[in-house]
Design a protein around this motif. Structure first.
Motif, mmCIF file in Angstrom:
data_model
loop_
_atom_site.group_PDB
_atom_site.id
_atom_site.type_symbol
_atom_site.label_atom_id
_atom_site.label_comp_id
_atom_site.label_asym_id
_atom_site.label_seq_id
_atom_site.Cartn_x
_atom_site.Cartn_y
_atom_site.Cartn_z
ATOM 1 N N PRO A 66 18.041 53.900 65.609
ATOM 2 C CA PRO A 66 17.641 53.675 64.117
ATOM 3 C C PRO A 66 18.601 53.045 63.198
ATOM 4 N N LYS A 67 17.630 52.581 62.314
ATOM 5 C CA LYS A 67 18.010 51.163 61.135
ATOM 6 C C LYS A 67 17.861 49.804 61.386
ATOM 7 N N THR A 68 17.202 50.102 62.896
ATOM 8 C CA THR A 68 17.531 47.794 62.979
ATOM 9 C C THR A 68 16.227 47.462 62.792
ATOM 10 N N GLY A 69 15.187 48.089 62.290
ATOM 11 C CA GLY A 69 14.579 47.287 61.900
ATOM 12 C C GLY A 69 12.907 47.833 62.949
ATOM 13 N N THR A 70 12.950 48.975 63.001
ATOM 14 C CA THR A 70 12.059 49.791 64.281
ATOM 15 C C THR A 70 10.540 49.447 62.886
ATOM 16 N N THR A 71 10.611 49.926 60.970
ATOM 17 C CA THR A 71 9.390 50.624 60.190
ATOM 18 C C THR A 71 8.620 48.674 59.763
ATOM 19 N N TRP A 72 9.912 47.248 60.651
ATOM 20 C CA TRP A 72 9.022 46.371 60.272
ATOM 21 C C TRP A 72 7.992 45.665 61.406
ATOM 22 N N THR A 151 17.214 45.096 68.527
ATOM 23 C CA THR A 151 18.637 45.533 67.684
ATOM 24 C C THR A 151 18.956 44.564 66.317
ATOM 25 N N ARG A 152 20.084 45.070 65.848
ATOM 26 C CA ARG A 152 20.515 44.071 64.672
ATOM 27 C C ARG A 152 21.676 44.156 64.593
ATOM 28 N N ASN A 153 22.978 43.486 64.229
ATOM 29 C CA ASN A 153 24.001 43.049 64.098
ATOM 30 C C ASN A 153 24.476 44.518 63.498
ATOM 31 N N VAL A 159 25.589 49.985 58.011
ATOM 32 C CA VAL A 159 25.711 49.938 56.234
ATOM 33 C C VAL A 159 24.452 50.323 55.656
ATOM 34 N N SER A 160 23.152 49.978 56.744
ATOM 35 C CA SER A 160 21.690 50.984 56.585
ATOM 36 C C SER A 160 21.744 52.030 56.136
ATOM 37 N N SER A 161 22.667 52.393 57.874
ATOM 38 C CA SER A 161 22.495 53.539 58.088
ATOM 39 C C SER A 161 23.400 54.968 56.875
ATOM 40 N N THR A 216 16.559 40.606 68.577
ATOM 41 C CA THR A 216 16.762 40.990 67.479
ATOM 42 C C THR A 216 16.209 41.027 65.885
ATOM 43 N N TYR A 217 17.047 41.898 65.280
ATOM 44 C CA TYR A 217 16.084 41.675 63.634
ATOM 45 C C TYR A 217 16.522 40.314 62.780
ATOM 46 N N GLU A 218 17.762 39.468 63.281
ATOM 47 C CA GLU A 218 18.109 38.220 62.787
ATOM 48 C C GLU A 218 17.014 37.244 64.021
ATOM 49 N N SER A 255 1.882 39.655 55.267
ATOM 50 C CA SER A 255 1.910 40.853 55.398
ATOM 51 C C SER A 255 3.103 41.642 55.264
ATOM 52 N N CYS A 256 3.558 41.857 55.831
ATOM 53 C CA CYS A 256 4.613 42.082 56.985
ATOM 54 C C CYS A 256 5.758 42.218 56.436
ATOM 55 N N SER A 257 6.139 41.089 55.505
ATOM 56 C CA SER A 257 7.347 40.651 54.967
ATOM 57 C C SER A 257 8.025 42.174 53.816
ATOM 58 N N PHE A 285 12.772 51.393 53.324
ATOM 59 C CA PHE A 285 12.729 50.113 53.003
ATOM 60 C C PHE A 285 14.025 50.231 52.206
ATOM 61 N N ARG A 286 14.589 48.982 52.294
ATOM 62 C CA ARG A 286 16.792 48.847 51.025
ATOM 63 C C ARG A 286 16.689 47.912 50.666
ATOM 64 N N GLN A 287 17.017 46.765 51.765
ATOM 65 C CA GLN A 287 17.180 45.279 51.176
ATOM 66 C C GLN A 287 16.784 44.844 51.403
ATOM 67 N N GLY A 288 16.479 45.238 53.486
ATOM 68 C CA GLY A 288 15.486 43.613 53.418
ATOM 69 C C GLY A 288 16.389 42.839 54.595
ATOM 70 N N GLY A 289 17.594 42.524 54.510
ATOM 71 C CA GLY A 289 18.332 41.182 54.482
ATOM 72 C C GLY A 289 19.348 40.836 56.071
#
Ligand code: A3P
Length: 320
Positions: A66-72, A151-153, A159-161, A216-218, A255-257, A285-289
């Motif tokens: 969770p919180k690694t970019g699933t929604t995107w 996955t994500r950093n 911090v996203s969680s 990776t998300y990055e 459209s997915c940005s 959706f929070r900060q997305g960076g």
């Protein structure tokens, strides 16, 4: 290896008394099964997934912690497979297009495959799961379906969680950053430890690169277009390079940005939620960076997580 069975009583209910329990936040407890921590409703749904979900060889399973970019990635996969899905993406939350197995298809009050655009077409279904590979491997390997893992950093994931969980409509308690760091470092999080989750899919992606795509998300953030193209190739529906296809590709990326998606009405809603998970749809959706952890974690916290990351990923060929 096959995960050990979930202890089920005669009544059909899971017998939690055998499972280690740990406080997560507020009244929310996690229980440990097969080396991973789960919320109780999640484990019940997981039990149903393992017993009832039969992947089709044409299924694409999006797996993630969770919180690694699933929604995107839900939005991107749906768009790649359906080509030019701007209308769907504009008017539907990605979770309403691509369901998560243990949250929206199995478990209490769940929908049917037909009720989601992403799973209604049985010849190209897209589904998601947060279940670790160590748990769902038997199911996934029962057919030749494709898996895409993101996955994500770890520090950004943490911090996203930390921002996300207090947005729950059920457990509203505040959550200190110190406690969130402590829990993350101890592996205590829904579907955690994060590191074992990542390594399970990472190793499988090395063994079966044609069936398990690891990103990776990055990477996705730094050059979305290149990776969307790679994803399309992996999924067997490459962009063939003519001008029209190039436009479609650009349109999907745009459209997915985060900037676009976080402003669609369907994604700003505080009412709806995702299956039995009581989080407002806007909370995805929070900060997305990338690198937002630097704005929250102290140097000591950063050192602590970095040390664990180096230890856990050492020798795997994957590193943050
Ligand atoms: P932040 O909290 O760091 O902003 P998940 O979908 O796995 O729950 O992950 C949620 C994270 O992905 C959140 O990160 C969210 O803002 C970010 N996100 C959602 N949509 C995105 C998009 N279109 N592009 C980039 N990041 C996105």
């Amino acid at each position: 290896s096959k995960p050990c069975t979930i202890p089920v009583m005669e009544s059909g209910k899971i017998d939690y008394s055998f499972l280690p329990k740990e406080k997560f936040r507020g009244d929310d407890y996690l229980c440990q099964w097969n080396g991973f921590w789960f919320r109780q409703p999640f484990l019940e749904a997981a039990h149903q997934v393992l017993n009832h979900y039969k992947p089709l060889p044409t299924d694409t399973v999006l797996a993630s912690y969770p919180k690694t970019g699933t929604t995107w990635l839900k939005a991107l996969l749906y768009s790649i497979i359906n080509r030019s899905s701007r209308d769907s993406i504009l008017t539907n939350h990605p979770h309403m297009l691509v369901p998560t197995l243990e949250i929206q298809l199995y478990g209490p009050k769940t929908g049917s495959f037909d009720s989601f655009a992403g799973t209604a077409n049985s010849s190209a279904r897209i589904l998601a799961t947060h279940l670790p590979y160590q748990v769902i491997s038997g199911t996934i390997n029962s057919t030749d379906c494709r898996v895409v893992y993101i996955t994500r950093n770890p520090k950004d994931t943490l911090v996203s969680s930390w921002h996300f969980y207090p947005k729950s409509k059920e457990v509203k308690d505040p959550w200190s950053l110190e406690d969130a760091v402590e829990k993350f470092c101890n592996g205590v999080g829904n579907c955690g430890p994060y590191y074992d989750h990542v390594l399970g899919y990472w190793k499988e992606s090395l063994e079966r690169p044609h069936k398990v795509f690891f990103i990776t998300y990055e990477e996705l953030k730094s050059d979305t277009k290149t990776h969307v193209k790679r994803l399309a190739e992996f999924l067997g529906c490459p962009f063939d390079g003519d001008g029209k296809e190039e436009d479609v590709l650009d349109e999907i990326v745009s459209s997915c940005s985060f900037e676009k998606m976080s402003n669609y009405e369907a994604n700003k809603s505080d009412d709806g939620h995702m299956g039995w998970l009581k989080f407002p749809l806007s909370s995805f959706f929070r900060q997305g960076g990338t690198g937002d952890h630097k704005n929250y974690l102290t140097p000591e916290m950063i050192n602590r997580v970095d040390k664990i990351t180096a230890e856990k990923f050492h020798g795997s060929g994957f590193m943050y």
